[in-house]
Design a protein around this motif. Structure first.
Motif, mmCIF file in Angstrom:
data_model
loop_
_atom_site.group_PDB
_atom_site.id
_atom_site.type_symbol
_atom_site.label_atom_id
_atom_site.label_comp_id
_atom_site.label_asym_id
_atom_site.label_seq_id
_atom_site.Cartn_x
_atom_site.Cartn_y
_atom_site.Cartn_z
ATOM 1 N N ARG A 1 60.889 135.644 20.721
ATOM 2 C CA ARG A 1 60.160 135.910 19.489
ATOM 3 C C ARG A 1 59.658 134.576 18.933
ATOM 4 O O ARG A 1 60.310 133.539 19.073
ATOM 5 N N TYR B 1 59.366 129.447 20.477
ATOM 6 C CA TYR B 1 60.011 130.751 20.640
ATOM 7 C C TYR B 1 61.524 130.595 20.634
ATOM 8 O O TYR B 1 62.060 129.553 21.008
ATOM 9 N N ARG C 1 49.648 137.919 24.986
ATOM 10 C CA ARG C 1 49.720 139.222 24.321
ATOM 11 C C ARG C 1 49.353 139.081 22.840
ATOM 12 O O ARG C 1 48.692 139.955 22.274
ATOM 13 N N ASN C 2 49.748 137.983 22.206
ATOM 14 C CA ASN C 2 49.391 137.730 20.808
ATOM 15 C C ASN C 2 47.868 137.749 20.643
ATOM 16 O O ASN C 2 47.349 138.351 19.717
ATOM 17 N N LEU D 1 55.780 140.285 17.148
ATOM 18 C CA LEU D 1 55.998 139.197 18.105
ATOM 19 C C LEU D 1 56.787 138.051 17.470
ATOM 20 O O LEU D 1 57.336 137.210 18.166
ATOM 21 N N PHE E 1 52.436 134.788 24.637
ATOM 22 C CA PHE E 1 51.359 134.172 23.856
ATOM 23 C C PHE E 1 50.037 134.885 24.135
ATOM 24 O O PHE E 1 49.276 135.182 23.212
ATOM 25 N N TRP F 1 51.319 142.661 16.364
ATOM 26 C CA TRP F 1 51.236 141.203 16.387
ATOM 27 C C TRP F 1 52.375 140.607 15.559
ATOM 28 O O TRP F 1 53.057 139.679 15.997
ATOM 29 N N TYR G 1 46.593 141.400 20.980
ATOM 30 C CA TYR G 1 46.833 142.187 19.769
ATOM 31 C C TYR G 1 45.825 141.846 18.677
ATOM 32 O O TYR G 1 45.334 142.738 17.980
#
Length: 158
Positions: free
Chosen positions: A119, A115, A17-18, A33, A15, A30, A21
């Motif tokens: 993903r 998720y 990382r989202n 993901l 999350f 993005w 991005y």
């Protein structure tokens, strides 16, 4: 075997990382993901904006211009524990400016993200559309929104 707590930590990292991005304008990454049939949902969309986007193509089409509209940094990321290790609930703040308008941007978010196999399958994003409109709306945006609204209403009539 991974514990529920380890799974939660891994998904919370995904999350985060989202947000990275989005901040960096890395929209194609993005989108990756998400599960190929993943859903992005806005329960309170601004006028003229759909509330639901499904699949990589729709996600990219909707978000591709985000870096052209907003220069934003996310902070104060807080996760709320759940009993479901595949569910992430996050609160965070976005601060920045509109790229074209130079107007300030301050938005508080709550995201509920499910998720599967690392993903995103469903991303429900709660935010205030008025902040976005005030920050990024230009006369062109308003005009296009009105035209889209009229077209939608005309096509909905029997």
């Amino acid at each position: 075997m991974e514990t529920d707590q380890q799974s939660r930590a891994r998904l919370q990292e995904l999350f985060a990382r989202n947000l990275d991005y989005l901040t960096e304008g890395r929209i194609r990454e993005w989108v990756e993901l998400f599960h190929p049939d993943g859903v992005l949902e806005f329960p309170y969309p601004p006028p003229g904006v759909r509330s639901r986007f499904v699949g990589h193509h729709e996600l990219y089409e909707h978000m591709q211009d985000f870096p052209k509209q907003f220069d934003v940094r996310f902070s104060d990321l807080t996760f709320h524990e759940t009993t479901d290790p595949d569910l992430v609930i996050a609160e965070f703040v976005g601060n920045g400016r509109g790229v074209v308008t130079k107007r300030p941007f301050h938005q508080v978010y709550i995201s509920v993200v499910r998720y599967r196999d690392d993903r995103i399958v469903h991303f429900r994003d709660f935010w205030n559309p008025l902040v976005t409109i005030r920050t990024a709306a230009t006369v062109g945006h308003v005009w296009r929104g009105l035209v889209d609204l009229v077209r939608t209403r005309r096509s909905a009539k029997p």
